[in-house]
Design a protein around this motif. Sequence first.
Motif, PDB file in Angstrom:
ATOM      1  N   VAL A 156       0.835  -1.204   0.000  1.00 11.53           N
ATOM      2  CA  VAL A 156       0.000   0.000   0.000  1.00 11.53           C
ATOM      3  C   VAL A 156       0.871   1.255   0.000  1.00 11.53           C
ATOM      4  CG1 VAL A 156      -1.722   1.312   1.294  1.00 11.53           C
ATOM      5  CG2 VAL A 156      -1.946  -1.175   1.084  1.00 11.53           C
ATOM      6  N   MET A 157       1.937   1.234   0.803  1.00 11.60           N
ATOM      7  CA  MET A 157       2.870   2.363   0.837  1.00 11.60           C
ATOM      8  C   MET A 157       3.458   2.611  -0.550  1.00 11.60           C
ATOM      9  SD  MET A 157       6.510   2.669   2.847  1.00 11.60           S
ATOM     10  CE  MET A 157       7.267   1.431   1.797  1.00 11.60           C
ATOM     11  N   MET A 158       3.874   1.548  -1.237  1.00 14.31           N
ATOM     12  CA  MET A 158       4.493   1.705  -2.544  1.00 14.31           C
ATOM     13  C   MET A 158       3.498   2.193  -3.591  1.00 14.31           C
ATOM     14  SD  MET A 158       7.246  -1.373  -2.877  1.00 14.31           S
ATOM     15  CE  MET A 158       8.958  -0.973  -2.465  1.00 14.31           C
ATOM     16  N   ILE A 159       2.273   1.708  -3.545  1.00 17.96           N
ATOM     17  CA  ILE A 159       1.253   2.182  -4.479  1.00 17.96           C
ATOM     18  C   ILE A 159       1.064   3.689  -4.327  1.00 17.96           C
ATOM     19  CG2 ILE A 159      -1.214   2.123  -5.025  1.00 17.96           C
ATOM     20  CD1 ILE A 159      -1.160  -0.879  -4.357  1.00 17.96           C
ATOM     21  N   LEU A 160       0.869   4.131  -3.105  1.00 18.42           N
ATOM     22  CA  LEU A 160       0.662   5.563  -2.862  1.00 18.42           C
ATOM     23  C   LEU A 160       1.901   6.373  -3.227  1.00 18.42           C
ATOM     24  CD1 LEU A 160      -1.289   5.337   0.502  1.00 18.42           C
ATOM     25  CD2 LEU A 160      -2.181   6.183  -1.676  1.00 18.42           C
ATOM     26  N   SER A 161       3.085   5.820  -2.946  1.00 15.74           N
ATOM     27  CA  SER A 161       4.326   6.538  -3.258  1.00 15.74           C
ATOM     28  C   SER A 161       4.453   6.788  -4.760  1.00 15.74           C
ATOM     29  CB  SER A 161       5.544   5.753  -2.758  1.00 15.74           C
ATOM     30  OG  SER A 161       5.551   5.684  -1.351  1.00 15.74           O
ATOM     31  N   LEU A 162       4.099   5.780  -5.571  1.00 12.04           N
ATOM     32  CA  LEU A 162       4.188   5.936  -7.016  1.00 12.04           C
ATOM     33  C   LEU A 162       3.103   6.856  -7.557  1.00 12.04           C
ATOM     34  CD1 LEU A 162       4.986   2.355  -8.383  1.00 12.04           C
ATOM     35  CD2 LEU A 162       6.569   4.256  -8.093  1.00 12.04           C
ATOM     36  N   VAL A 163       1.860   6.569  -7.197  1.00 12.83           N
ATOM     37  CA  VAL A 163       0.745   7.319  -7.762  1.00 12.83           C
ATOM     38  C   VAL A 163       0.819   8.793  -7.374  1.00 12.83           C
ATOM     39  CG1 VAL A 163      -1.776   7.562  -7.764  1.00 12.83           C
ATOM     40  CG2 VAL A 163      -0.746   5.278  -7.883  1.00 12.83           C
ATOM     41  N   ARG A 164       1.214   9.091  -6.133  1.00 17.92           N
ATOM     42  CA  ARG A 164       1.298  10.476  -5.668  1.00 17.92           C
ATOM     43  C   ARG A 164       2.671  11.105  -5.917  1.00 17.92           C
ATOM     44  NH1 ARG A 164      -3.094  12.330  -2.801  1.00 17.92           N
ATOM     45  NH2 ARG A 164      -2.071  14.279  -3.417  1.00 17.92           N
ATOM     46  N   ASN A 165       3.579  10.353  -6.554  1.00 16.29           N
ATOM     47  CA  ASN A 165       4.916  10.865  -6.899  1.00 16.29           C
ATOM     48  C   ASN A 165       5.659  11.332  -5.644  1.00 16.29           C
ATOM     49  OD1 ASN A 165       6.762  11.244  -9.074  1.00 16.29           O
ATOM     50  ND2 ASN A 165       6.451  13.452  -8.993  1.00 16.29           N
ATOM     51  N   TYR A 166       5.539  10.569  -4.583  1.00 20.45           N
ATOM     52  CA  TYR A 166       6.092  10.983  -3.285  1.00 20.45           C
ATOM     53  C   TYR A 166       7.622  11.050  -3.278  1.00 20.45           C
ATOM     54  CZ  TYR A 166       7.821  10.521   1.458  1.00 20.45           C
ATOM     55  OH  TYR A 166       8.533  10.693   2.616  1.00 20.45           O
ATOM     56  N   LEU A 167       8.287  10.028  -3.794  1.00 22.60           N
ATOM     57  CA  LEU A 167       9.744   9.967  -3.644  1.00 22.60           C
ATOM     58  C   LEU A 167      10.459  11.116  -4.349  1.00 22.60           C
ATOM     59  CD1 LEU A 167      10.205   6.107  -3.942  1.00 22.60           C
ATOM     60  CD2 LEU A 167      10.422   7.491  -1.886  1.00 22.60           C
ATOM     61  N   ALA A 269       5.277  -9.013 -23.690  1.00 23.72           N
ATOM     62  CA  ALA A 269       3.949  -9.255 -24.266  1.00 23.72           C
ATOM     63  C   ALA A 269       2.846  -8.946 -23.264  1.00 23.72           C
ATOM     64  CB  ALA A 269       3.849 -10.701 -24.747  1.00 23.72           C
ATOM     65  N   LEU A 270       2.996  -9.402 -22.016  1.00 27.10           N
ATOM     66  CA  LEU A 270       1.944  -9.162 -21.027  1.00 27.10           C
ATOM     67  C   LEU A 270       1.885  -7.681 -20.644  1.00 27.10           C
ATOM     68  CD1 LEU A 270      -0.263 -10.354 -19.243  1.00 27.10           C
ATOM     69  CD2 LEU A 270       1.466 -10.655 -17.447  1.00 27.10           C
ATOM     70  N   ILE A 271       3.042  -7.065 -20.444  1.00 24.57           N
ATOM     71  CA  ILE A 271       3.057  -5.653 -20.064  1.00 24.57           C
ATOM     72  C   ILE A 271       2.425  -4.800 -21.159  1.00 24.57           C
ATOM     73  CG2 ILE A 271       4.573  -3.686 -19.573  1.00 24.57           C
ATOM     74  CD1 ILE A 271       6.468  -5.649 -18.167  1.00 24.57           C
ATOM     75  N   ALA A 272       2.571  -5.220 -22.411  1.00 29.80           N
ATOM     76  CA  ALA A 272       1.976  -4.473 -23.522  1.00 29.80           C
ATOM     77  C   ALA A 272       0.457  -4.470 -23.467  1.00 29.80           C
ATOM     78  CB  ALA A 272       2.447  -5.046 -24.856  1.00 29.80           C
ATOM     79  N   THR A 273      -0.150  -5.447 -22.784  1.00 28.88           N
ATOM     80  CA  THR A 273      -1.612  -5.498 -22.678  1.00 28.88           C
ATOM     81  C   THR A 273      -2.138  -4.666 -21.523  1.00 28.88           C
ATOM     82  OG1 THR A 273      -1.721  -7.430 -21.191  1.00 28.88           O
ATOM     83  CG2 THR A 273      -1.524  -7.862 -23.574  1.00 28.88           C
ATOM     84  N   MET A 274      -1.235  -4.156 -20.667  1.00 31.12           N
ATOM     85  CA  MET A 274      -1.656  -3.308 -19.559  1.00 31.12           C
ATOM     86  C   MET A 274      -2.042  -1.927 -20.075  1.00 31.12           C
ATOM     87  SD  MET A 274       1.278  -4.414 -16.775  1.00 31.12           S
ATOM     88  CE  MET A 274       0.577  -3.479 -15.397  1.00 31.12           C
ATOM     89  N   LYS A 275      -2.839  -1.195 -19.290  1.00 33.85           N
ATOM     90  CA  LYS A 275      -3.147   0.185 -19.640  1.00 33.85           C
ATOM     91  C   LYS A 275      -1.854   0.981 -19.749  1.00 33.85           C
ATOM     92  CE  LYS A 275      -7.671   0.740 -17.376  1.00 33.85           C
ATOM     93  NZ  LYS A 275      -8.415   1.570 -16.380  1.00 33.85           N
ATOM     94  N   ARG A 276      -1.755   1.846 -20.737  1.00 31.88           N
ATOM     95  CA  ARG A 276      -0.588   2.717 -20.796  1.00 31.88           C
ATOM     96  C   ARG A 276      -0.613   3.650 -19.580  1.00 31.88           C
ATOM     97  NH1 ARG A 276       3.497   4.283 -23.934  1.00 31.88           N
ATOM     98  NH2 ARG A 276       4.242   6.434 -23.738  1.00 31.88           N
ATOM     99  N   GLY A 277       0.527   3.722 -18.894  1.00 31.44           N
ATOM    100  CA  GLY A 277       0.593   4.539 -17.696  1.00 31.44           C
ATOM    101  C   GLY A 277       0.153   3.810 -16.436  1.00 31.44           C
ATOM    102  N   ALA A 278       0.062   2.496 -16.508  1.00 30.86           N
ATOM    103  CA  ALA A 278      -0.270   1.720 -15.311  1.00 30.86           C
ATOM    104  C   ALA A 278       0.951   1.627 -14.395  1.00 30.86           C
ATOM    105  CB  ALA A 278      -0.739   0.324 -15.703  1.00 30.86           C
ATOM    106  N   TYR A 279       0.700   1.236 -13.163  1.00 28.47           N
ATOM    107  CA  TYR A 279       1.755   1.055 -12.170  1.00 28.47           C
ATOM    108  C   TYR A 279       1.833  -0.433 -11.808  1.00 28.47           C
ATOM    109  CZ  TYR A 279       0.869   6.063 -11.596  1.00 28.47           C
ATOM    110  OH  TYR A 279       0.682   7.412 -11.817  1.00 28.47           O
ATOM    111  N   LEU A 280       3.058  -0.916 -11.621  1.00 30.60           N
ATOM    112  CA  LEU A 280       3.271  -2.322 -11.299  1.00 30.60           C
ATOM    113  C   LEU A 280       4.061  -2.415 -10.001  1.00 30.60           C
ATOM    114  CD1 LEU A 280       2.957  -5.291 -12.179  1.00 30.60           C
ATOM    115  CD2 LEU A 280       5.054  -5.036 -13.522  1.00 30.60           C
TER     116      LEU A 280
END
Length: 393
Positions: A156-167, A269-280
Amino acid sequence: MVKVLCVLYDDPVGGYPSLYARPDLPVLEAYPDGQRLPTPRAVDFTPGTLLGSVSGELGLRGFLESGGHSLVVTSDKDGAESVFDRELPDTDVVISQPFWPAYLTAERIAKAPKLKLAITAGIGSDHVDLDAAIAHGITVAEVTYCNSVSVAEHVVMMILSLVRNYLPSHQWVRSGGWNIADCVERSYDLEGMAVGTVAAGRIGLGVLRRLAPFGVKLHYTDRHRLPTDVERDLGLTFHPTTRDLVPVCDVVTINAPLHPETEGLFDDALIATMKRGAYLINTARAKICDRDAVVRALESGQLAGYAGDVWFPQPPAADHPWRTMPHHGMTPHISGSSLSAQARYAAGTREILECWLENRPIRDEYLIVQGGALAGVGAHSYTAGNATTGAPG
């Protein structure tokens, strides 16, 4: 009497701590699903202290030596001249952590004729060649659930850190700046996004439960579908496969064990099927992702960010590309080694040792391999003949 070989990570650069940020830990009564916490007869350590490093010794020395057993503790684990390799041939028990794994390959197991028990002080025994352990009658056990909540919180910490551009924003402050536009040009709200987990065991389900209050759309895939009431209460959408899941998600978190079915799953191949701009997010095992495919996806913008704390091998080389790729939030493998988690996995390691030394049954939920077959939680997570090779990369 037995010889126990314990592989732990190095002490802090400034030396083993004599003072800690907090004086104690909260007292837990049980795990979230009601499973009992580790129940050794006693412990010889103070909960909340650094037990997972070499000087901490998982609090085992007094217990083992009082019983006439010997304990060798080292961080030197890689290469034919390592302390681990030199001590292994006459060792009865190996203890290792996923954060600093001593890779028990088939070759190493063949050179350890006395080895009867391999304990993971934590969760995830893929650093052990399970098929070789089965063939040699070695019991493999881990301290199931001891750090599942720790890892779920880290996700959860990492998701928020990426999406909110915390680092990057934090780094502007450290460098003396006040660059608001630079900070917010990649910052979004998590609210309204679709978040999916690959595997919904204790960690994956823990992530879903913690994210539900954020107003997100929750998705999951797993070999074992969750109960209907859980899906209803959390508003979960089930997908039969990872390939069905990832195209609909803005954030994907990997919480699956490593085995041949998941190794290299997230490739170009799998990453190409993800939404562009997704977070992993990957706090499971690094080899579930193709190393260079992740780098390419970040450089092209197919992924907006990647975070995790698992690498291959561990520790990674200084020039590992994940250290310098853009828009990452990588950490060393620490998600399951908080001081809180260490108290639980040290206690669970002692419980397993007590049971084995006294010829008492080891808890079914701790067992991965026993009696020449997958057992307990291992039978739920792995497939005999197609398990893990214990190899670093």
